[in-house]
Scaffold this motif. Structure first.
Motif, PDB file in Angstrom:
ATOM      1  N   CYS A 260      -2.072   8.389   4.873  1.00 56.11           N
ATOM      2  CA  CYS A 260      -2.905   7.257   4.486  1.00 56.11           C
ATOM      3  C   CYS A 260      -2.033   6.002   4.456  1.00 56.11           C
ATOM      4  CB  CYS A 260      -3.544   7.495   3.117  1.00 56.11           C
ATOM      5  SG  CYS A 260      -2.387   7.576   1.750  1.00 56.11           S
ATOM      6  N   GLY A 262      -1.719   2.026   2.755  1.00 58.58           N
ATOM      7  CA  GLY A 262      -2.104   0.885   1.929  1.00 58.58           C
ATOM      8  C   GLY A 262      -1.145  -0.223   2.337  1.00 58.58           C
ATOM      9  N   GLU A 290      -6.847   4.458   6.856  1.00 56.14           N
ATOM     10  CA  GLU A 290      -7.081   3.452   5.814  1.00 56.14           C
ATOM     11  C   GLU A 290      -8.540   3.509   5.365  1.00 56.14           C
ATOM     12  OE1 GLU A 290      -5.928  -0.146   7.764  1.00 56.14           O
ATOM     13  OE2 GLU A 290      -7.731  -0.267   8.978  1.00 56.14           O
ATOM     14  N   LEU A 335      -4.701   1.570  -2.018  1.00 60.89           N
ATOM     15  CA  LEU A 335      -4.897   1.173  -0.615  1.00 60.89           C
ATOM     16  C   LEU A 335      -5.593  -0.173  -0.488  1.00 60.89           C
ATOM     17  CD1 LEU A 335      -6.024   4.621   0.941  1.00 60.89           C
ATOM     18  CD2 LEU A 335      -3.714   3.763   0.519  1.00 60.89           C
TER      19      LEU A 335
END
Lengths: 451, 451
Positions: A260, A262, A290, A335
Motif C-alpha cells: 500500500c 500513503g 492507494e 494513506l
C-alpha cells in the motif's frame, strides 16, 4: 500456512539505496524561495548531517549502526509468511507470501526508520524531536524510538485521528511522548488554521507544517518525518532485504510485489531491493495500492509541489494532488497524504511500478477475509495491499497461472477496531472524491516550477 | 535484548501432562448432586470424549494432532526474549527472560487451548461452542479457533469487560463469533440475575453458568472453558516445552519461574514442564502472581467449591474465595476469578509453588517500566508477572546474586489502553478488598464437602 523465520544473526547489516542503481536520477529538490536545487545547508535546521548525507547518497549500501541493530532486534527479523489459508479460500493456483511488519512494538514498519532517525539525532547532540502523525503509527514509532536514545518527542497528531484513535495517544504516552491534536495552539500556523476554522479536522500537510515550524524555531529540536524522504525509504529497505533471504529459504521468487502507499515508505521498503533485480533484468511486476479517496499516483499530477500545507518545505518532484488537498476522513488515515515519495514517483514515471486505487469497502472486505483465514487483523492501510494481492490472485486463477505474489502486511489493526465496527454495522461507505475538488487542487500547482 | 527463535520444525509434537509425575494425585472432582467422584459420563453433556480422556489422563505425553499443529504455526514457536533493557534499568545482576505469548493473532496464550478444543469438538461432530469470557482474551481466542474448524461460537462476555473493552467484541465479530454481555437475557440464569440486579456488572462465575446452561440445553453445542481444567493446562504446556528448548539455546537455566494467575493456565503452561524438573530434584523456585483484589491463592481457602456462581459445575478441590465472590472491577479482568485450577492449587498445597499478591498500582508501574524498556505494552494481567519478575530482580540486586529469572508475558495490552489512560491520568487506585466481604464468601464454603 508456513512462516519463514530468519535467525537474528541474519538481520541485514546494511541498508540498500536504490539511487545507486537508477538508470537516471530523479529531478532535484528545489529551495522554496530561490527555486534552485537545495544543498545540505538548506536542510541543516531540520535534520542532523548524517541523515542529510543519506538523503543525497549515491552509495548502494550503507552500514546500519550497531546501536540501531540492537533495537531492531526487539522485533526483527520479522516473519515472512506463506498465506496458505488465504490461498485455499481464494481457490487460486497462486502462491501468496506476506512480510509481516506488525510484530514491532508499535505494530507497523515505522520503527525501522524511527529508530535510525532517533539514533542519528542523538549522535548529533539533539535533545528533542518534533513530528506529525496521521493514523498514529508514525508518532508511536518515534515515541518508542525516543525512549531508546533518551530524546524528548513532541507529536502533532491530525485531529481526525486524534479523535478516532484515542488509544494511539495512550500508546505514545506510554512511551513518554507529548501529543497534541493538529491544528494546535502551539504553533503560529496551527493558530492561523484554527482562527479560520476552529473545527478543522486537520491533515497530514497541516501537521507537517506545525512540526517543521516547531523544529525550525528551537535550537535543541530537529524534525523527523516518517515517510517520503530518501533516507526514510533507505531505512525501510531492510524489509525487502530480509524478505529476499526468506524467499530464498522458501525456494520461491515473486512475480508480483505489492504494497500500500500513503507516503510510499512501506511499499518502497519491500519493493526497492526487488526493483534492483528488475533493473538488472528480472521480470517482476510491481503494484502500488492507494485508496481511491486519495489517489495520488493514479489521478494526481507529477509536478513540483510542497510537502506540507503551509509551503514551508522544499519543492519536491512527485505525484501530488496539490498541497491544499484535504482528503475525506477515510479509515486508512495513514494513506491520506497529498503527495508521494519522490523516488517512488520517479520509478512510477519510468514505468517500473504500476499504481492501482481501491475503494475502502473492497478493502475492508479483503481485510475481513484475511482476518478469517490468516488470523491477523490487518491495519486498514495494510488491507489495501491485501486487496491488491487478492486481485492478483484472482487474475492468476482466471488465467490458470501459478503466480508467486508477495505483499507487505505493514501493520496490525488492533487500534483500528472502531473502523471494523463501522464495517460490521454497514456504516462504512464508498468515499467518492469530488471531481471539482480534485481539479481545483491540481490547478494550484500551475504557479510552481515545471519538472 | 536478544530473542531466541525456534524453527517451526522444533515446535513440540506432544503436550506434557504433570499428572503423570505428581508424587500424590489431587483430590477427585465430585458430582454436584451425589457428591461422589465424577466419571466420564457426567462430563459428556459438556465436553467431547477426547477432551474428557485428556482431563483424566495419567500419560506423561499426549500427541498434538497435525491439524492443531498446522494452526499453531500461525504464531508458534513464540519467541523467548532476554530482557536486557529491563535488566539495565533495574541495575540487577539477574538475567531476566520472558516467553512472549502475545504474538498469537488473539494476542495471548489462550489460542493454545482454543485451537485444540475446537479441533476435538469438530472431530466429535459438534457444530457450536458456548463459552464465557472475562477480559475478552479467551472469547476472541475461541472465536479465532472456531474459524479454522468451521464451528459457530457464542460468547457470554462479563458485562464490565463488555463495556470497558468494546474492541475485544469487534475482534470476536471479525472472527465470526456471536457476543452478548453477561448476565444476558439468553439463559434462565442470566434472566434471574438481571431480575435481581438489572445493573449487574457480571462476573466470570455468572458467565460460566450461562455458557454451561447454553451447552447443556442444546444437542449440537458443547461448552468450552479457557482455563482451570486439566486438559486446558495440558494444552498450555507447549509454552514451557518450547521455553525449555529456547533456554537451552540461550545456555541458561531458570532459578525462578514466574507467571500471573487468574484461573492458572498461563502460569501452569510455562511452569509445569519445569515442575517436572523440580520433582526430579532440580532447585527451581516458582512464583504465582495474583492481584491483591482477587487473592485466591494467598487469602482463599483450599476447599471443595463450584466453578461457577449458579452451582452448576462439579465440585472441585481448589483455592477459592467462594463461588459468590464478586471481585472489584480492576483492570486485569482476566484475573478476576474466584477459584483456581485444581492441579495448580494442589502443587501450591504441596509447597512446590509459592503465591504472591500485588496491587494494581504497583502492577501498572511495572507495566510502564516494561513498555519503556522492552518496548512491548503488556496486558494488565501479564503485568502482574512483570511485577513479580521485578521484585525477584530487585531481591537479586540486594543479595548480589546472578539469578536467572524466567516469566511468562502472556499477552499484549493493545486492547487495554483505557486502563493505561486511567493510570496516566492518576485515576487508577489501590483496590482494597473488604475483609467482611472476604469472610462472608469463605463462610459459604462451610456446607460443602471437606477435602
Amino acid at each position: 500456512m508456513k512462516k519463514y523465520f530468519l535467525p537474528e544473526s541474519e538481520i541485514p547489516k546494511t541498508w540498500y539505496n536504490l539511487m545507486a542503481d537508477l538508470p537516471k536520477p530523479p529531478p532535484p529538490t528545489l529551495h522554496p524561495g530561490t527555486r534552485e536545487p537545495i544543498g545540505p545547508d538548506d536542510l541543516a535546521p531540520l535534520f542532523p548531517m548524517a541523515l542529510i548525507e543519506q538523503e543525497v547518497s549515491q552509495e548502494p549500501e550503507l552500514k546500519i549502526p550497531d546501536q540501531v541493530l540492537e533495537v531492531y532486534q526487539l522485533w526483527r527479523p520479522s516473519p515472512l509468511i506463506r498465506a496458505t489459508f488465504l490461498e485455499k479460500a481464494l481457490k487460486t493456483p497462486a502462491r501468496i507470501y506476506y512480510k509481516y511488519e506488525g510484530v514491532s512494538p508499535a505494530g507497523s514498519h515505522k520503527p525501522n526508520t524511527a529508530v535510525a532517525q532517533a539514533f542519528y539525532n542523538k549522535e548529533a547532540g539533539v535533545k528533542r524531536l518534533a513530528t506529525e502523525t496521521g493514523a498514529g503509527q508514525w508518532g508511536s514509532s518515534l515515541a518508542l524510538a525516543g525512549q531508546y536514545f533518551g530524546l524528548e518527542v513532541k507529536v502533532y497528531m491530525v485531529r481526525v485521528s486524534y479523535d478516532q484513535k484515542p488509544y494511539r495517544r495512550s500508546m505514545m504516552q506510554a512511551w513518554g511522548a507529548q501529543v497534541v491534536p493538529s491544528p494546535s495552539e502551539d504553533t503560529q500556523f496551527g493558530r492561523r488554521i484554527l482562527a479560520e476554522d476552529p473545527a478543522s479536522r486537520g491533515s497530514l500537510g497541516i501537521a507537517i507544517s506545525e512540526a517543521v515550524e516547531d523544529a525550525a524555531g528551537r535550537h535543541d529540536t530537529k524534525y523527523s518525518l516518517g515517510s517520503v524522504l530518501n533516507h526514510v525509504l533507505l531505512h525501510q529497505s531492510i524489509i525487502g532485504l530480509e524478505t529476499q533471504k526468506q524467499m530464498a529459504l522458501a525456494g520461491d521468487k515473486p512475480d508480483v510485489v505489492i504494497g500500500c502507499v500513503g507516503g510510499g515508505s512501506n511499499f518502497a521498503g519491500l519493493a526497492f531491493p526487488y526493483l534492483r533485480d528488475k533493473i538488472n533484468g528480472q521480470a517482476i511486476e510491481f503494484r502500488a495500492i492507494e485508496p481511491s479517496a486519495c489517489p495520488t499516483l493514479t489521478r494526481g499530477k507529477y509536478a513540483y509541489d510542497f510537502g506540507d500545507t503551509a509551503s514551508l518545505t522544499p519543492l519536491v518532484a512527485m505525484h501530488t494532488l496539490g498541497h491544499d488537498f484535504m482528503p475525506p476522513g477515510i479509515h486508512a488515515g495513514g494513506l491520506r497524504y497529498h503527495g508521494m515519495a519522490p523516488m517512488l514517483s520517479h520509478v512510477v514515471e519510468m514505468g517500473l511500478v504500476d499504481a492501482y486505487a481501491y475503494n475502502q469497502v473492497d478493502v475492508f472486505r479483503a481485510a475481513t477475509l484475511f482476518a478469517g483465514t490468516e488470523g491477523i487483523i490487518p491495519a486498514p492501510e495494510s488491507a489495501h495491499a491485501i486487496q491488491g494481492a487478492i486481485v492478483a490472485a484472482e487474475e492468476a486463477r482466471e488465467a490458470g497461472e501459478e503466480k508467486v505474489i508477495l505483499f507487505n502486511l505493514s501493520g496490525h489493526g488492533h487500534f483500528d477496531m472502531a473502523a471494523y465496527d463501522a464495517w460490521f454495522k454497514g456504516d462504512l461507505e464508498d468515499v467518492a472524491l469530488p471531481e471539482s475538488e480534485l481539479a481545483k487542487n491540481l490547478h494550484s500547482l500551475d504557479d510552481l516550477p515545471v519538472i
